[in-house]
Structures are given as structure tokens and as C-alpha cells.
Write a protein that holds these residues in place. Structure first.
Motif, PDB file in Angstrom:
ATOM      1  N   PRO A   5       1.091  -1.200  -0.036  1.00  0.00           N
ATOM      2  CA  PRO A   5       0.113   0.063  -0.164  1.00  0.00           C
ATOM      3  C   PRO A   5       0.850   1.190   0.055  1.00  0.00           C
ATOM      4  O   PRO A   5       2.096   1.344   0.797  1.00  0.00           O
ATOM      5  N   ALA A   6       0.517   2.345  -0.868  1.00  0.00           N
ATOM      6  CA  ALA A   6       1.260   3.440  -0.939  1.00  0.00           C
ATOM      7  C   ALA A   6       0.730   4.276   0.024  1.00  0.00           C
ATOM      8  O   ALA A   6      -0.387   4.066   0.638  1.00  0.00           O
ATOM      9  N   GLY A   7       1.583   5.462   0.061  1.00  0.00           N
ATOM     10  CA  GLY A   7       0.843   6.503   1.174  1.00  0.00           C
ATOM     11  C   GLY A   7       2.209   7.672   1.465  1.00  0.00           C
ATOM     12  O   GLY A   7       3.221   7.180   1.048  1.00  0.00           O
ATOM     13  N   PRO A   8       1.894   8.767   2.128  1.00  0.00           N
ATOM     14  CA  PRO A   8       3.075   9.344   2.530  1.00  0.00           C
ATOM     15  C   PRO A   8       4.029   8.527   3.363  1.00  0.00           C
ATOM     16  O   PRO A   8       3.740   7.946   4.209  1.00  0.00           O
ATOM     17  N   PRO A   9       5.435   8.732   2.977  1.00  0.00           N
ATOM     18  CA  PRO A   9       6.365   7.863   3.931  1.00  0.00           C
ATOM     19  C   PRO A   9       6.635   8.681   5.191  1.00  0.00           C
ATOM     20  O   PRO A   9       6.288   9.930   5.126  1.00  0.00           O
ATOM     21  N   PRO A  10       7.237   7.985   6.168  1.00  0.00           N
ATOM     22  CA  PRO A  10       7.198   8.826   7.548  1.00  0.00           C
ATOM     23  C   PRO A  10       8.439   9.739   7.213  1.00  0.00           C
ATOM     24  O   PRO A  10       9.502   9.550   6.776  1.00  0.00           O
ATOM     25  N   GLY A  11       8.174  10.891   7.870  1.00  0.00           N
ATOM     26  CA  GLY A  11       9.143  12.109   7.791  1.00  0.00           C
ATOM     27  C   GLY A  11       9.903  12.416   9.128  1.00  0.00           C
ATOM     28  O   GLY A  11       9.710  11.386  10.010  1.00  0.00           O
ATOM     29  N   GLN A  12      10.832  13.115   9.008  1.00  0.00           N
ATOM     30  CA  GLN A  12      11.635  13.724  10.081  1.00  0.00           C
ATOM     31  C   GLN A  12      11.667  15.143  10.232  1.00  0.00           C
ATOM     32  O   GLN A  12      11.626  15.780   9.171  1.00  0.00           O
ATOM     33  N   SER A  13      12.402  15.460  11.435  1.00  0.00           N
ATOM     34  CA  SER A  13      12.416  16.948  11.431  1.00  0.00           C
ATOM     35  C   SER A  13      13.659  17.490  10.865  1.00  0.00           C
ATOM     36  O   SER A  13      14.412  16.392  10.656  1.00  0.00           O
ATOM     37  N   ILE A  14      13.845  18.730  10.475  1.00  0.00           N
ATOM     38  CA  ILE A  14      15.050  19.242  10.091  1.00  0.00           C
ATOM     39  C   ILE A  14      16.241  18.997  10.739  1.00  0.00           C
ATOM     40  O   ILE A  14      17.158  18.542  10.213  1.00  0.00           O
ATOM     41  N   GLU A  15      16.076  18.789  12.135  1.00  0.00           N
ATOM     42  CA  GLU A  15      17.332  18.577  13.041  1.00  0.00           C
ATOM     43  C   GLU A  15      17.884  17.468  12.904  1.00  0.00           C
ATOM     44  O   GLU A  15      18.938  16.877  12.645  1.00  0.00           O
ATOM     45  N   ARG A  16      16.746  16.354  12.755  1.00  0.00           N
ATOM     46  CA  ARG A  16      17.398  14.840  12.707  1.00  0.00           C
ATOM     47  C   ARG A  16      17.571  14.925  11.500  1.00  0.00           C
ATOM     48  O   ARG A  16      18.771  13.975  10.947  1.00  0.00           O
ATOM     49  N   ALA A  17      17.294  15.543  10.244  1.00  0.00           N
ATOM     50  CA  ALA A  17      17.625  15.325   8.857  1.00  0.00           C
ATOM     51  C   ALA A  17      19.155  15.737   8.760  1.00  0.00           C
ATOM     52  O   ALA A  17      19.965  15.099   8.150  1.00  0.00           O
ATOM     53  N   LEU A  18      19.400  16.828   9.528  1.00  0.00           N
ATOM     54  CA  LEU A  18      20.905  17.399   9.386  1.00  0.00           C
ATOM     55  C   LEU A  18      21.789  16.202  10.117  1.00  0.00           C
ATOM     56  O   LEU A  18      22.941  16.213   9.683  1.00  0.00           O
ATOM     57  N   ASP A  19      21.374  15.681  11.261  1.00  0.00           N
ATOM     58  CA  ASP A  19      22.125  14.723  11.851  1.00  0.00           C
ATOM     59  C   ASP A  19      22.653  13.461  11.068  1.00  0.00           C
ATOM     60  O   ASP A  19      23.480  12.861  10.952  1.00  0.00           O
ATOM     61  N   GLU A  20      21.331  13.058  10.259  1.00  0.00           N
ATOM     62  CA  GLU A  20      21.611  12.110   9.473  1.00  0.00           C
ATOM     63  C   GLU A  20      22.470  12.030   8.215  1.00  0.00           C
ATOM     64  O   GLU A  20      23.376  11.512   7.782  1.00  0.00           O
ATOM     65  N   VAL A  21      22.449  13.619   7.564  1.00  0.00           N
ATOM     66  CA  VAL A  21      23.455  13.807   6.531  1.00  0.00           C
ATOM     67  C   VAL A  21      24.847  13.942   7.035  1.00  0.00           C
ATOM     68  O   VAL A  21      25.744  13.566   6.582  1.00  0.00           O
ATOM     69  N   ALA A  22      24.964  14.614   8.391  1.00  0.00           N
ATOM     70  CA  ALA A  22      26.400  14.608   8.923  1.00  0.00           C
ATOM     71  C   ALA A  22      27.018  13.028   9.201  1.00  0.00           C
ATOM     72  O   ALA A  22      28.222  12.760   8.904  1.00  0.00           O
ATOM     73  N   GLU A  23      26.036  12.298   9.387  1.00  0.00           N
ATOM     74  CA  GLU A  23      26.361  10.850   9.777  1.00  0.00           C
ATOM     75  C   GLU A  23      27.035  10.369   8.271  1.00  0.00           C
ATOM     76  O   GLU A  23      27.888   9.671   8.393  1.00  0.00           O
ATOM     77  N   ALA A  24      26.161  10.628   7.360  1.00  0.00           N
ATOM     78  CA  ALA A  24      26.614   9.994   6.077  1.00  0.00           C
ATOM     79  C   ALA A  24      27.766  10.722   5.414  1.00  0.00           C
ATOM     80  O   ALA A  24      28.896   9.980   4.944  1.00  0.00           O
ATOM     81  N   LEU A  25      27.998  12.128   5.650  1.00  0.00           N
ATOM     82  CA  LEU A  25      29.383  12.517   5.433  1.00  0.00           C
ATOM     83  C   LEU A  25      30.551  12.067   6.008  1.00  0.00           C
ATOM     84  O   LEU A  25      31.611  12.006   5.580  1.00  0.00           O
ATOM     85  N   ALA A  26      30.321  11.593   7.239  1.00  0.00           N
ATOM     86  CA  ALA A  26      31.533  11.099   8.176  1.00  0.00           C
ATOM     87  C   ALA A  26      32.014   9.738   7.444  1.00  0.00           C
ATOM     88  O   ALA A  26      33.045   9.475   7.597  1.00  0.00           O
ATOM     89  N   GLY A  27      31.105   9.138   6.850  1.00  0.00           N
ATOM     90  CA  GLY A  27      31.534   7.696   6.182  1.00  0.00           C
ATOM     91  C   GLY A  27      32.104   8.061   4.944  1.00  0.00           C
ATOM     92  O   GLY A  27      32.702   7.251   4.192  1.00  0.00           O
ATOM     93  N   ASP A  28      31.379   9.121   3.959  1.00  0.00           N
ATOM     94  CA  ASP A  28      31.763   9.242   2.772  1.00  0.00           C
ATOM     95  C   ASP A  28      31.716  10.845   2.651  1.00  0.00           C
ATOM     96  O   ASP A  28      30.905  11.459   2.149  1.00  0.00           O
ATOM     97  N   PRO A  29      33.016  11.521   2.700  1.00  0.00           N
ATOM     98  CA  PRO A  29      33.131  12.718   2.590  1.00  0.00           C
ATOM     99  C   PRO A  29      33.045  13.412   1.198  1.00  0.00           C
ATOM    100  O   PRO A  29      32.871  14.549   1.136  1.00  0.00           O
TER     101      PRO A  29
END
Length: 462
Positions: A362-386
Motif C-alpha cells: 500500500p502506498a501513502g506518504p512516507p514517514p518524515g523527520q524533523s530538519i534537526e534529525r535530517a541534518l544529523d543523518e546527513v552529517a553521519e553519512a558525510l562522516a562515512g563518505d566525505p
């Protein structure tokens, strides 16, 4: 039964604007006969200029397309028109597929089975040819190392001389050719795209940043590819963050496998699809967040972004085609698929291929996250792949804000949009000042909005 796609989702599959317009003109029920839809396929016959109608059908589980018209576009206007008719609830449900549709679907399954057998045969042959492949691999390693050493010296010269003479768009041409000869195609590609950095008032800072990333790649390849204990100390190997690397100069005795694979990928060492399918496979309900096409050197690259509902993992499915030829249109924006994804190896696994599909989800809007949590996720990804230049995000409760609506703002702050985005009028109109869930592609220069969902949960491709 697969949930019906809406008009936006269908038109997002079109190869160009003219196909969208043409599909709209033939999506009327009076143009079609013999239509039907089952859980797996939709089909029909469209009246054309000839005596015989064109037969069009779509395998909804992929999707895949077939039409008897002579068009070279993929999907053609008849397949798109049929899907538009279906999206408007204009195709009746059938108990079984038409004979000609069943033959096509059976043929697709047979070809898929033969492809699996052929893959096993190629793997066996590769094992037999391993000694010769090892010699070729060693020779390539030497060429790549020499090419990156030349690049490292060149970068040092550029910084020593200053950036004042860097406005010539052809200054990298000779070095690009040398890196191609050195069999480091990904690095050569990064250099060939540097002229685009010279546009804009902030070009010195952007160019210096690109030079720094290239230098980091050269040094990382030199250190991580070195035998244990022979690192030069130019790049710390401390992966724990406590500054206690095991080897000389902070280089660990054994290079982290994921980081080494990421560096080799950024240099241009390819991994075969068979090797990827034999590695890590993750099953989840994958939301197709959106896609973006990018042209470079007469080649179109299609990026399709996904996120897993259970694992929260991000995934990128890439496909390529020469300009004018069909790209992979099997992942429909706004849908959710129960599938196995096989990830390419690396310290931040992102690129993936669809290994297997299961039942419709079943489709539908995916679960979202706050901007603060999104930035933490990007920072974690960049730590593994600059060298990471994009990452998919699903932001919850954000609205277009700022001068010209150049921000996506939420309770915990805001993120700027990419300069190429312009004013996101469709997003502004959908929001009407109310918070939305927005799927976007993060880049170092700002967000590229991909998809949003209105109050009724309908998909709106941006």
C-alpha cells in the motif's frame, strides 16, 4: 490489485514534455477499445491513423511497457495514454489478461529466468579466468596510482600559484585525458565537471572546495591501498575518533574495508552487478521518493531515490542512457514496493539495485523527520563518505518560507533550496501556508524538492 497511480505519477514516467502532451490527447475513453486491468497488467487497443489499432500494455509490477506502434520513445504516448485512462478509473477490471498480453508477460518471465542462468554461467567463467584477471588488475592499480600522483602534484601547484588563473574552462582538459589513460574514469569525470563551478560569484570558494576533495581522495587512495603499516600519515586512519590509530601516523594496521571500497568507487573501480547481488541484500517496504535526470557528455543519468519504511535506510538506483534513448522507468514516484535491494559496498552504502520484487504494497506518504534529525543523518553519512554530493530526505511539517520561498522551514529551523530550483510555485500552491511532508534531495548547495503529498495523501511530483 496495485493501487491506481494518479495523473502526476503517470506523467512523471514520460520521456519528454511532447510525450506528456500527446498522451493527454489520446487518454479519452473513445480512443480505446478492448481495455482491461488485472493485479499485474493493464492493456488496451488505441485507434490510430492506420486500419489496425495499436495494442498497448503495461506490466504494472515493474512497470514495463509494450506497444505495436513504431515510436522509439519509451514509454510511448499510447502506453502513457492508457495509464492516464487507468488513473482516471476508465479501465474495467478483468478476471484474466487478454491472450496477447499473457504471451508477452510469459515471455518476460522466461527471459528473466534465462538471465539468471546466464549470470551463473558468467560467474563460473570469471572464476576460471581469475589468474589473467589478477594480472590485469595489478597493472591497472599501477596506472591508477601513477595518475593520482600526477593529480596530487598538479593540485599542489594550483594552490601554490593561486586561483587567479583558474577561469579558463579548458585548463583541465589535458589532465582529464591523462586520468582516463590511467584508468581512473570517475576522477576524470569529476575534473571534467569543474567548469560548471566557475559560474557564480562564489566560484573561488567552490573551486577550492573541489580541489580539497580531490586531494583528500588522492591521499586516501595512497594510504588505504598501502600495505599494513606503510601509510604516509597524511590522512588519519583513526576511525574511532579517539586519536589512537594503530599504525604509524594514525593509519590503522588494516584499512577499514568499507572506506577502501568507497575510495575505489570514487576513483573509478567498478563493481559488477553480479558481485552486488551476491553481497548485502535488504528487504523492506521501499518508498519511491522521486527522481532527477542529469545530462553530461551526451549521456543521461537518472537518479531515483528510495527510503525503507522499516529500516529507515536511504537508497539510490542509477540508470544511464544516451540522449534520445529510453531510460529505466520501472520505479514510479510515490509508490511503495516490497522488494529486496542489493547495495554496492562502501562505508556509507547508498547506491543499490533491485534484486527482487514481492507482493504489492500500500502506498501513502512516507514517514518524515524533523530538519534537526535530517541534518544529523546527513552529517553521519558525510562522516562515512566525505565525497557524498547528494542524499534523500523526507522532511515532516515544513513549509516554503523566506524571500521568494527559498527555504523549507520547520519548528527547528530551515534549509535553503538549491539555486537551480527557483521559486517552487507548485510546492507553495500545495502548501497554502500549511505544513507538508516533502521528499527532497540534499546537496551541499541546498535542497532539491522532489515530491510532496497534499492533505488527502495524493502524490504531487515537483
Amino acid at each position: 490489485m496495485i493501487e491506481r497511480w494518479n495523473r502526476d505519477q503517470v506523467l512523471a514516467l514520460a520521456p519528454d514534455a511532447s510525450s506528456q502532451k500527446a498522451a493527454g490527447t489520446i487518454s479519452s475513453p473513445r480512443k480505446w477499445s478492448g481495455t482491461g486491468v488485472t493485479a499485474d497488467a493493464v492493456w488496451g487497443e488505441c485507434a490510430g491513423s492506420g486500419s489496425k489499432p495499436y495494442r498497448a500494455c503495461v506490466d504494472l509490477s515493474e512497470p514495463a511497457y509494450r506497444c505495436t506502434c513504431p515510436s522509439r520513445k519509451f514509454p510511448c504516448k499510447h502506453a502513457l495514454g492508457l495509464l492516464l485512462l487507468w488513473s482516471a478509473d476508465g479501465v474495467p477490471v478483468a478476471e484474466e489478461v487478454a491472450d496477447w498480453v499473457g504471451e508477452w508477460l510469459d515471455g518476460r518471465r522466461d527471459r528473466a529466468a534465462r538471465a539468471v542462468e546466464a549470470g551463473a554461467t558468467r560467474a563460473a567463467r570469471s572464476a576460471e579466468a581469475a589468474p589473467a584477471d589478477g594480472r590485469r588488475a595489478a597493472l591497472r592499480e599501477q596506472r591508477v596510482s601513477a595518475g593520482l600522483s600526477d593529480l596530487e602534484r598538479w593540485l599542489a601547484d594550483q594552490v601554490r600559484q593561486g586561483l587567479a588563473g583558474s577561469r579558463r574552462h579548458d585548463q583541465w582538459d589535458d589532465l582529464v585525458k591523462r586520468l582516463i589513460d590511467a584508468q581512473a574514469p570517475a576522477v576524470a569525470g569529476s575534473l571534467s565537471r569543474l567548469p560548471a563551478v566557475l559560474d557564480g560569484d562564489d566560484w573561488p570558494a567552490r573551486l577550492l572546495s573541489e580541489y580539497a576533495l580531490l586531494h583528500l581522495l588522492c591521499v586516501a587512495h595512497r594510504n588505504l591501498a598501502a600495505p599494513a603499516g606503510e601509510g604516509t600519515g597524511d590522512v588519519t586512519g583513526d576511525v574511532t575518533g579517539d586519536g589512537t590509530g594503530d599504525g604509524p601516523g594514525g593509519v590503522p594496521e588494516v584499512a577499514p574495508t568499507g572506506l577502501l571500497e568507497r575510495v575505489r568507487d570514487r576513483v573509478g573501480f567498478s563493481v559488477t552487478k553480479e558481485e552486488v547481488l551476491a553481497g548485502e541484500v535488504v528487504r523492506d517496504l521501499w518508498d519511491v521518493l522521486g527522481r532527477r535526470d542529469e545530462e553530461h557528455d551526451r549521456l543521461i543519468a537518472r537518479r531515483v531515490w528510495l527510503r525503507g519504511r522499516k529500516t529507515g535506510r536511504a537508497a539510490l538506483v542509477l540508470s544511464f542512457a544516451p540522449v534520445g534513448q529510453a531510460l529505466d522507468a520501472s520505479l514510479v514516484t510515490g509508490t511503495t514496493m516490497d522488494a529486496d535491494l542489493a547495495f554496492y559496498p562502501g562505508s556509507t552504502p547508498l547506491r543499490a539495485v533491485v534484486a527482487a520484487r514481492h507482493d504489492a504494497a500500500p502506498a501513502g506518504p512516507p514517514p518524515g523527520q524533523s530538519i534537526e534529525r535530517a541534518l544529523d543523518e546527513v552529517a553521519e553519512a558525510l562522516a562515512g563518505d566525505p565525497w557524498l554530493d547528494s542524499w534523500p530526505l523526507v522532511l515532516e511539517g515544513v513549509t516554503p518560507a523566506g524571500s521568494g520561498s527559498r527555504l523549507l522551514a520547520g519548528p527547528s529551523g530551515g534549509l535553503p533550496l538549491h539555486p537551480s530550483t527557483g521559486t517552487p510555485w507548485r510546492l507553495v500552491a500545495t502548501s497554502g501556508g500549511h505544513p507538508l511532508t516533502v521528499a527532497a534531495e540534499w546537496t551541499p548547495r541546498g535542497l532539491r524538492p522532489l515530491t510532496t503529498w497534499d492533505e488527502e495523501g495524493r502524490v504531487i511530483a515537483l
